[in-house]
Design a protein around this motif. Structure first.
Motif: not given
Length: 675
Positions: A611-625
């Motif tokens: 997941l990438l929120l508001d096009k901000d690389s600092q607000r990335t969430f990985r390994d999401v189901v």
């Protein structure tokens, strides 16, 4: 209005024509009638008491002390150093420092006194001699003139039927005390000075503080420091004292209770006495004050309590247009402070601002109320990276700026065109001449924007609940303002025996996703739709999509006519389509678009999501189901269930509980959305 606020000597006939024009605009739809009403109120005030608008504007923006007009304003300029180049920050600092050196409190008081006397006396005022006399006056005399002028103007403006003749008599007396009787009479009779052109009185730019954005709690800390009186600065030493979770148990809660022994019909006499006591003794007052249980009232420590003087005189309330809590004032509390928060950057900066805004509103429900005591207004100036200057407003990081420019044409011409000019001025070498003059071009545009941009446009904030593949990792929750992008990872989470591979499912690009969302029908009802498909990417946008363009419009990708589009998500799914031919199986992609307010997405196979929120690389969430997106509710909108006094009424009370209000972030423009 900018000219009418600054200039003096405007004919009464021009005021009347402008006021009549504004009253005719009141029959038009919003936002024309809203802007016209605001201008008409200001014109009426200026016609009745000349010089009032200039005086109030300078006192509030420069934070000058005045008992009759205690309002204070401040502009907070936030710049993220990761998104804005150092050259742009240096150019902004250079202009701000040059302006602050010339705008001392003494200079602002001189401008107020001179402007009020010239606006009221007109041709009878010797402007040149007045300004020279004020320039040479000592500080104590200047402060006396300032308070005398403010008292005369404010007392007249607050009267139900202002007496302009009485105001002129008071200002003439102040004018004679400044110049002396001889010079004042010379100015009234005329002389050689009439042929001279009177020097213009400048309108100082507002007090602006420059801040580098570090974290989402910085906005809260700066606003609390702004609310603290100048005599109480202990909070600046340790702002973490605001966290009440760290207070000692004996100081966290207190109970104030009073026990009444009066029956309500006749005062109850103390036992064994025939006469009333002259005064209640301390022993009688302490009776019954020890009680356990009940509703506990939180008492703040002395160094955290907001002083009672902040409440201000009764009746001083700001008129604001904020929905869902921002416009609801506490009983007896006046909003004497106005914080104008201006951010520079792209959509990523707005996403971080939305996080800070949500955190601020959430903390208000847990600690002392901040927003009811403060009028918070948000402004935005887009600043893109230099490589994006070819088409700055149409780039991927400038979608919200493009929407604001299409909704408000004057915002497009005034604010959106400032982005290339900021980079050009930042690349110019600094002026090393002896005059040390700085051209305040950027500062002038910022000043005009924060003063005249009074009509907000509201943007819905969305909440995303995230579930990770690691069972030991707790689910998390975050918010976004403009966009949420879902990508498929190459890695898979470990298989377990409960998820066997389905037959007939060929390995291909993307992942099998289960999507559940609510579809709005023409009957204003919702229908839940569930579908399974293989997709490579999902994009959830809060702004209107390109298919909502106005017919014949080619320069505005998102139109502002579809106001309701800002309250729903525009979902774009890149679906994988499998086809068979003589050469074998092949895969192609097709894009499907739909709109919804709530959506749930879950990975069906072992593919993980990013997941990438508001096009901000600092607000990335990985390994999401799994993720769930819903409109963010107002933290203080009463989402809790009400308790019924009788068990039989519990279901009825729950059915009548109000639906939580959505949390919307306002961004000020000049006219709002033009329908």
């Amino acid at each position: 209005m900018y000219v009418l606020t600054k200039a003096t000597g405007i004919p009464e006939e021009l005021y009347q024509r402008t006021y009549a024009f504004c009253t005719r605009l009141l029959t038009l739809p919003a936002p024309y009638c809203t802007v016209a009403l605001d201008c008409a109120i200001r014109l009426k005030t200026e016609m009745t008491v000349p010089g009032t608008l200039y005086q109030r504007l300078v006192i509030a923006e420069q934070n000058l002390e005045s008992e009759l007009y205690p309002y204070q304003e401040r502009v907070f300029l936030f710049v993220d150093p990761e998104l804005v180049s150092p050259s742009v920050c240096s150019a902004l600092l250079l202009e701000l420092e040059a302006a602050q050196e010339q705008q001392t409190p003494e200079a602002c008081m001189r401008h107020i006194v001179a402007h009020a006397l010239e606006a009221a006396l007109g041709q009878a005022c010797w402007a040149g001699a007045l300004q020279k006399k004020l320039q040479n006056s000592p500080r104590h005399a200047l402060v006396r003139y300032f308070h005398a002028v403010v008292t005369a103007v404010e007392q007249t403006a607050c009267e139900p039927n202002p007496n302009r003749e009485g105001l002129l008599e008071q200002l003439e007396e102040i004018y004679r005390s400044v110049l002396g009787p001889v010079a004042a009479s010379r100015g009234r009779c005329g002389g050689d000075h009439v042929q001279e052109r009177p020097p213009s009185i400048p309108l100082p730019s507002p007090y602006i503080t420059f801040h580098l954005w570090t974290d989402k709690e910085q906005l809260w800390k700066e606003l609390v420091l702004f609310l603290r009186p100048r005599s109480q600065l202990r909070l600046s030493v340790d702002l973490e004292a605001l966290d009440l979770q760290g207070l000692a148990p004996d100081r966290r809660l207190a109970r104030v209770s009073v026990l009444s022994t009066d029956s309500g019909i006749e005062r109850d006499l103390p036992t064994g006495t025939d006469e009333l006591p002259d005064a209640p003794s301390p022993e009688l007052e302490r009776v019954g004050l020890q009680r356990k249980g009940g509703i506990k009232k939180r008492a703040w420590p002395p160094y955290i309590l907001m002083p009672s003087s902040w409440d201000g005189p009764p009746g001083l309330h700001r008129r604001t247009g904020w929905p869902s809590g921002d416009g609801e004032l506490l009983p007896g509390v006046s909003r004497l402070h106005t914080a104008r928060v201006l951010v520079l950057g792209d959509d990523r900066m707005l996403g971080r601002l939305a996080q800070a805004y949500h955190s601020l509103r959430k903390r208000d429900t847990q600690k002392f109320c901040l927003t009811p005591r403060l009028s918070l207004q948000l402004y935005y100036i887009p600043v893109m990276a230099p490589k994006k200057l070819v088409a700055p407003m149409n780039s991927e990081l400038g979608e919200l700026a493009a929407f604001l420019g299409c909704a408000d044409p004057w915002y497009e011409r005034t604010v959106n065109t400032l982005c290339p000019a900021i980079h050009k001025l930042a690349e110019m070498p600094p002026n090393l001449g002896t005059s040390r003059t700085v051209d305040p071009f950027i500062l002038d545009v910022i000043t005009y924007y924060v003063r005249m941009g009074t009509q907000p446009i509201y943007f819905q904030i969305y909440t995303v609940k995230i579930l990770f593949s690691d069972q030991s990792q707790d689910p998390t929750e975050d918010i976004f303002l403009t966009e949420l992008k879902v990508k498929i990872q190459d890695s898979k989470f470990p298989k377990d025996g409960s998820t066997p591979r389905r037959r007939g499912v060929a390995e291909g690009p993307g992942a099998e996703l289960s999507i559940c969302y609510q579809k709005d029908l023409l009957s204003h009802r919702t229908r839940e739709v569930t579908l399974s498909l293989r997709a490579t990417e999902l994009v959830l946008k809060t702004l209107p999509a390109n298919d909502t363009e106005v017919p014949g419009s080619t320069h505005c990708p998102p139109t502002a006519a579809h106001v309701t589009d800002r309250t729903c998500l525009n979902v774009s799914v890149t679906e994988v389509v499998k086809s068979s031919n003589l050469a074998g199986r092949s895969f192609s992609t097709v894009t499907n678009n739909f709109r919804t307010a709530n959506i749930q997405i879950q990975s069906q196979d072992q593919r993980l999501l990013t997941l990438l929120l508001d096009k901000d690389s600092q607000r990335t969430f990985r390994d999401v189901v799994r993720l769930e997106v819903t409109p963010c509710p107002e933290p203080c909108s009463g989402a809790q269930k009400s308790k019924a006094p009788w068990p039989g009424l519990q279901k009825e009370v729950e059915r009548t509980t109000a639906k939580p209000k959505p949390l919307q972030m306002p961004i000020n423009t000049f006219s709002g959305i033009i329908q």
